[in-house]
Every structure is written in C-alpha cells, then in structure tokens.
Design an enzyme around this catalytic site. Sequence first.
Site, PDB file in Angstrom:
ATOM      1  N   CYS A   1       2.817 -13.885   5.725  1.00  0.00           N
ATOM      2  CA  CYS A   1       1.844 -12.799   5.884  1.00  0.00           C
ATOM      3  C   CYS A   1       2.464 -11.502   6.410  1.00  0.00           C
ATOM      4  O   CYS A   1       2.076 -10.413   5.986  1.00  0.00           O
ATOM      5  CB  CYS A   1       0.675 -13.234   6.765  1.00  0.00           C
ATOM      6  SG  CYS A   1       1.119 -13.839   8.390  1.00  0.00           S
TER       7      CYS A   1
ATOM      8  N   ASP B   1      -6.229  -7.841   4.553  1.00  0.00           N
ATOM      9  CA  ASP B   1      -5.818  -9.181   4.984  1.00  0.00           C
ATOM     10  C   ASP B   1      -4.985  -9.853   3.897  1.00  0.00           C
ATOM     11  O   ASP B   1      -5.450 -10.030   2.776  1.00  0.00           O
ATOM     12  CB  ASP B   1      -7.088 -10.006   5.263  1.00  0.00           C
ATOM     13  CG  ASP B   1      -6.792 -11.341   5.914  1.00  0.00           C
ATOM     14  OD1 ASP B   1      -5.608 -11.708   6.024  1.00  0.00           O
ATOM     15  OD2 ASP B   1      -7.762 -12.017   6.309  1.00  0.00           O
TER      16      ASP B   1
ATOM     17  N   HIS C   1      -4.043 -12.976   3.982  1.00  0.00           N
ATOM     18  CA  HIS C   1      -4.246 -14.427   4.042  1.00  0.00           C
ATOM     19  C   HIS C   1      -5.228 -14.911   2.978  1.00  0.00           C
ATOM     20  O   HIS C   1      -6.240 -15.556   3.274  1.00  0.00           O
ATOM     21  CB  HIS C   1      -4.762 -14.830   5.431  1.00  0.00           C
ATOM     22  CG  HIS C   1      -3.854 -14.446   6.541  1.00  0.00           C
ATOM     23  ND1 HIS C   1      -3.909 -13.212   7.150  1.00  0.00           N
ATOM     24  CD2 HIS C   1      -2.852 -15.124   7.144  1.00  0.00           C
ATOM     25  CE1 HIS C   1      -2.978 -13.159   8.092  1.00  0.00           C
ATOM     26  NE2 HIS C   1      -2.328 -14.298   8.111  1.00  0.00           N
TER      27      HIS C   1
END
Length: 470
Positions: free
Chosen positions: A122, A356, A358
Amino acid sequence: MEATGTDEVEKIKSKFMSAWHNMKYSWVLKTKTYFSRNSPVFLLGKCYHFKTEGEYRAPHSFQSSSAALSTDGSNFDKINTEISGNVEEFRKDFISRIWLTYREEFPQIKGSALTTDCGWGCTLRTGQMLLAQGLMLHFLGRAWVWPEALDMESCDSESWTSSTVRKLTASLEASLAAERDPKVLARPPRGPARRDWDGTEMRNEVYHRKIISWFGDSPLAAFGLHQLIEYGKKSGKMAGDWYGPAVVAHILRKAVEEARDPELQGVTVYVAQDCTVYSSDVIDRQCSLVDSGKAGTKAVIILVPVRLGGERTNTDYLEFVKGILSLEYCVGIIGGKPKQSYYFAGFQDDSLIYMDPHYCQSFVDVSIKDFPLESFHCPSPKKMSFKKMDPSCTIGFYCRTVQDFEKASEEITRMLKSSSKEKYPLFTFVKGHSRDYDFASTPLHEENDLFSEDEKKRLKRFSTEEFVLL
C-alpha cells in the site's frame, strides 16, 4: 531434498496468503462520505464550495456545519440539481487524479512467487500516486481534467459479495493447480461513445495514458511495482516487506533517476535530508544536463519525509498540513493511519480527503492499445479525521522552474514559521549545499549499488521508525 520440500511448502503458503489477501481486499464497503455545505473543500490547491454556484470566500470565514452532502455515487445527481456546477467540478477534478491500488495476477515479481501486492504494497502504491500527480502537473497542468471522468460509475453502487466469493474459489484452485498466466482486465469502457476531440485534447489523452503506463504492473514499466521493488532491494527491502513513507521517497528518487524514457529526462526528484531542503542542491539538480547533453532546466519534485509528532500526531500541525494541501504545487502527502497507508490530496475542516489503495483489482496490461482506464480513477473520495493520521509521512511538491522553486520555498517557509508553535519548524529550507554543513553530498553510484552507504544507514533508520503496514 529437504530444502526443496521446504521451498515447495513456502510456495504453497505464499499462494494461500495471496489468495486470502485477494479475497480480503476485493470487498467494497458501501460507506458514504459527507461534505459540509458551509465549509470550503480543498483538493491539491483548488478550492470548491458547495453552498452556491460561483460563491467564494476566504477559508477562515467559514464555519463547520452539520449540513452534509453525500458523495456516494448514487446521490451525486440529486446534489448536482440542487447546487449546480461546484460539486460536479469537484467530483470531476477528484476522479481525474490517478488512483493506484492493489492488483492481482500480474507477472511474477523477480525473486519471489508473488503475483499480487495485496497486504503489503500500500505505501508503494501511495508513493506511485504522489509521483503520478507530479507528472500530471508536469505534462498536463493543474487545470486538466479527464473528459470522461463523469462517465465513471461508482463502485459503491455495486455489490461485490458474490464476485468476491467466486474470485476466492478460483484463486485457491489456480494456486494449488499451477502457475497462472497474467489475467488482463478486459472490461470495455463505460459511458457514451467518445466525441470528437481537438488537437489539444488528443495530446492530453496521449499523456494521460502514457503516465498511467509508466506505473503499470510489469517489469518494463519505469515506475511499476516490479521496478520499485528492485530499487528497494538495494536498501534491504524485499517483495512482501512493508515500506514506510521515507523509504518510498528514496525509492521514487532512484526510479526517476534511472528512467530512460526521453519524456522523463526533464524531471528530477529531490529528497530532503533530515527534514532540511538544501536550496543549492535542488537548483543543481534542476540545472543538470539531460542524457542528450543539452542544457536546460529540469522540473523538480521535492519529497520531504517528516514526523508530525511522537507516538501520535500533534494537532498543532493541522493548520500547516491544511496550508500545504492548499498549494497548487503540492502533489499530496504519503501517510495514513496506523497499519494503513493512504494518499492525502485535500481537506475540509479538520478532516483529510484521501484515496485508498487497499482495494484489490485485476491486472491491466497497459502495453495494449486503448487499455481500459476506469480502474485507474477513483469514483468517490474518502475522509478521515486529522487526529487519526499516523505521524510518519512524506510531503511532496512540484516546481517547474528554478524561479518556481525559489517562490515556493519562500512561501512554504513563511507558512512553516506562522504555523509553528515550537522553536523548530517541521522542516526547513536552507541556502547552500548540504556539503557546506558537513553533510556528505550524494556521490555518484556504481551500476550495482544504487544507494550510497550513507543513504543505506539513513534508510535503515527510517525503516525502524515507521509504522507497520497491512
């Protein structure tokens, strides 16, 4: 024989973990993000206000309100009819930013059995997003928006439960059966047929695709995961390890230095040393010769690894972070909250707006003509309280010319002084070279040693200080 058996066990373990992570990060939670009508929203230096069309007032004149607007894709149309242009402009601007997330089933990473970065990549992805924004400023300018941005359908409006279960089953079966061939995301573009574009729009679309292709998940992509991991090995990092924001900053610098695409010869990256930007070192980088030997000023992306406090983020730094994200030459912040890394691109009141990484998506072969773009653009923003932010982060700026850098350094220095309640600011700009202050200047590196011994020591120290990432 025993060693071979152990290797096989480790391979199977790796495949099971990859399959689990692919399933885990394929869920899309149907959460809504709310924006106040009465407070301005800043996105990488641009200000939007949702109260009335065309209204603008200085940020300090607004107060937060409980009135909220949902940015869930299903509600945007209703908002647009109520407020007209401003929300639509913000949404278009946000969607146009390049979004880089976990991917699965890409070509195997050299020296490992990994074909996904789910669960560990990430911070590398957020670093890619920060660099991508710098390249977008360089080639497209801050005013550019993707003409097809509003044709995107929000992933929040879709249910992924059944597809996730199917994906897990298929992934486990394939993991146990044999090595898989890279799967290409072949979904056709959504939205209406492309209208006729003029010369400028066509040129912009070429660069839009080219920038994304530099971040493709293949060994040949200049800033792809495969290349970044190769550079990371020089600092002791391997595929599957976690990477902190400061380490990623140095890896990005190496990646840009080693890029051979002629289009990238006009860009350089400078990483601040111990929270200090040495102006002459930056200018030397900007004025260095390109590979062709031609003289010319390079644009510079300045990365500043900092800590916004000790164990927790110091709220005294909130106004400074807001000020940074209000600047048009800011390319974002690599940071997050404990155990998760995000790319921060804006704010409203005391909440940060972020993208994000993820979310697990399928591999896209960016080498094919007209590869699908949808999965590289985020359909809706997310917000989090500044108080939840982890103190370790890397701040990025873009300066096209030496004059831009000098102007930016003066403006940021004023901001640092006015926002600092302590004796020492978060970081500083210092005139002269690092060697003038008894710091070793970055030496020329041999081909097989991309990081100097001094850099390796610094990177090792960064690695022990930063938060653990999932």
